[in-house]
Enzyme design. Sequence first.
Site, PDB file in Angstrom:
ATOM      1  N   HIS A 391      18.328  65.003   7.849  1.00 47.85           N
ATOM      2  CA  HIS A 391      17.228  65.291   8.771  1.00 47.85           C
ATOM      3  C   HIS A 391      17.571  65.032  10.236  1.00 47.85           C
ATOM      4  O   HIS A 391      16.783  65.324  11.130  1.00 47.85           O
ATOM      5  CB  HIS A 391      16.012  64.444   8.366  1.00 47.85           C
ATOM      6  N   HIS A 620       6.083  68.557  16.163  1.00 48.37           N
ATOM      7  CA  HIS A 620       7.198  68.275  15.265  1.00 48.37           C
ATOM      8  C   HIS A 620       7.937  67.034  15.758  1.00 48.37           C
ATOM      9  O   HIS A 620       8.829  66.527  15.107  1.00 48.37           O
ATOM     10  CB  HIS A 620       8.151  69.478  15.199  1.00 48.37           C
TER      11      HIS A 620
END
Length: 716
Positions: A391, A620
């Site tokens: 990630h 985000h």
Amino acid sequence: MVSELWLILRLKYSCTQFSKLLPFIQVAMKQKCPYMEKCYRKNPIHFNEMSHPHLEKIIKDQLEGEIRIPEKLDFECSDRSLLVDQLKVLQMVLRKQKTNTDSSLSITQSTSQVGSSNSTVSDAISNPNQELKDKVEKHKQAMAIRRESKLKEMDEQGEALYKFSNSSADSAKVHTMKDKLHKLKIAEDNMEQGGPSQEKKRSNSGFNDNGRENKKSKSFHNKKNEEVQECPQSANNSTNDTTSKGKSLMDIFQSCSSTKSRIEVREKAIEMMKRQGFNVSVVEPGNFAMKYALSAPYHLFFTRIQNSKSTHDQPFSITFPEILDRSLGEIVNSLHINFMVDVGWLCLQYLLAGQRTDMLILYGDRVDEEKLSLNITMIPVQMPTKFGCHHTKIMILKYKDDGIRVVVSTANLYSDDWENRTQGLWISPHLPPLPESANTNDGESPTGFKKDLLLYLNKYRQPAITEWTSAVRRADFSSVNVFFIASVPGRHKGVEYDSWGHRKLGYVLSKHATLPPDAPRWTLVAQSSSIGSLGPSYESWLLKEITSSMSKESPSNLKSHPNFQFIYPSINNYKQSFDCRVGSCCLPYSLQTHSKQEWIESYMYQWKATRTARDKAMPHIKSYTRFSPDMKKIPWFVLTSANLSKAAWGTVGKDSHYIMNYEGGVIFIPKFIIGSTTFPVQEEENGVPVFPIPYDLPPTKYQSGDKPFVMEFFYS
């Protein structure tokens, strides 16, 4: 081969026939997921790009309503709840494809309704009281109309190409242009009026570089023509060479050997994009060094929001090409460590910045199928467990003077993440090379950033990354004023017990964060774009581990824990967002997970960002901090890729700290940046600029009836 098949079918059939065939073509064109039955992903983009025959077989006749799973499956399934989630996502993806196809067919059969449809869609968008379903449906119709118009244009151009290709067995092969997520097309010049020999070429996104500076390799769509070895010296020459020799624009750009020639090709690219009818909004290159200097001492930026004009002139707004701006230096090599990557889009950013570079990409999920240029190396990161995620979002740029620059971000490398979503980025100063006589331990920052970054990079155990660890080791990091915080998969114990995840954050805060005696009144505010399984209560993990680590300070004192607030978009926040208008989403939280932890709603606060003009730009970004009771000061701030989850931050066991994800972030501590104990967040204090916070203060609590956004919103 796939691109050729697409074009042949597109040329052979009328719009109506092609629309009927489209769903079958889309499935046939997809590559099979390499993990097949072992695939654990639940991302709509992944299912839109990759084929999963074992799931498609179940869902093919169940595009509506509740999904029924056969008692006996013809494949091994160890997790039926995961299977249900995947089928729901696939149902949503296939239903959307079918709707788009049906809309296109309907519009083809009744073109007289185009004008009225456009006005209706316009009314729907402007009328806030219109039902959401009507808005979405009419938006789809508008998109279908635009798509149909484009298809008709392709028909006319394609018919000429088809006739010409039939007349000559040796004619150049043509393959379509595609850009995955936002349909950005860069085509070469239209056919000139002088004759059929100047045909219009299309390349895969215009970004592949199969023949760059390689005498043995010819361009895919013009193998017989002599290869272009140097970039033309003028934009006009580049156009002529492109048309006559069949080179894509990116082929020519990659061949450029000077800054001047790259700038000329960049200008030609923008000109062609505008001529194709696309909204081109790029910042003029050459000026970012000044904006960067003015961002001191924090060097913290938020992505510019395409549909929010107020963000375009903000000093802390940034576009991707600005990161690469030539005013910061000429880039010769770059390392991209990220989760989701669209190579075509990434290459376009370098073109728009006028930079040509060699590139190494470590990634978790690739969302395009472009052939790689000779200057690009891509390495997928293998995760030790199927529940972990690569990630991290980090860039390291190497310049012509051998200096480097580190960028830590929250954004994936594809278009949606950089257009209308709120993202955060920290950009390091230029880090010059150390003298050859320097020791290996020289050039460290006061925060130990260099040591921590090297420790992280070495965890990949990847030979291809060796040159980058060497570049970091040889660089002078003394000007870096933030801490590096990361997560890597594994059970960490001994000397690395406090090196990763929330244990690392707690360790840094215990050494360097200073709070006043009323510290328990300084609220802890977390903000992320997804939520993991947190347990049956606030006390089970959040209080015991996250709040505990984020409450640490120096000197260490026994104080009660602060209040906890969590900023995450409600369904109403999403309905009003830019993402909702296009049916996109960056909030992968599931109803199944939320149903087990509804207690978190009492801690939840809405996404409100009117102050930064990002109210409609879904976050985000992931950030964590504490606020003084009057909301005017913070003692530290964390920008990171890590969502609020055990996989990202880790869980403490009997003798180890267990983490499943790769994550990356930075910690801002006032005494290393402004020589004080707090940052001002509302107004300047003693000449110290305001620390930029992306959301409104104070946070707005969920109202009665508010619910957190969940992915089931799309197929409920």
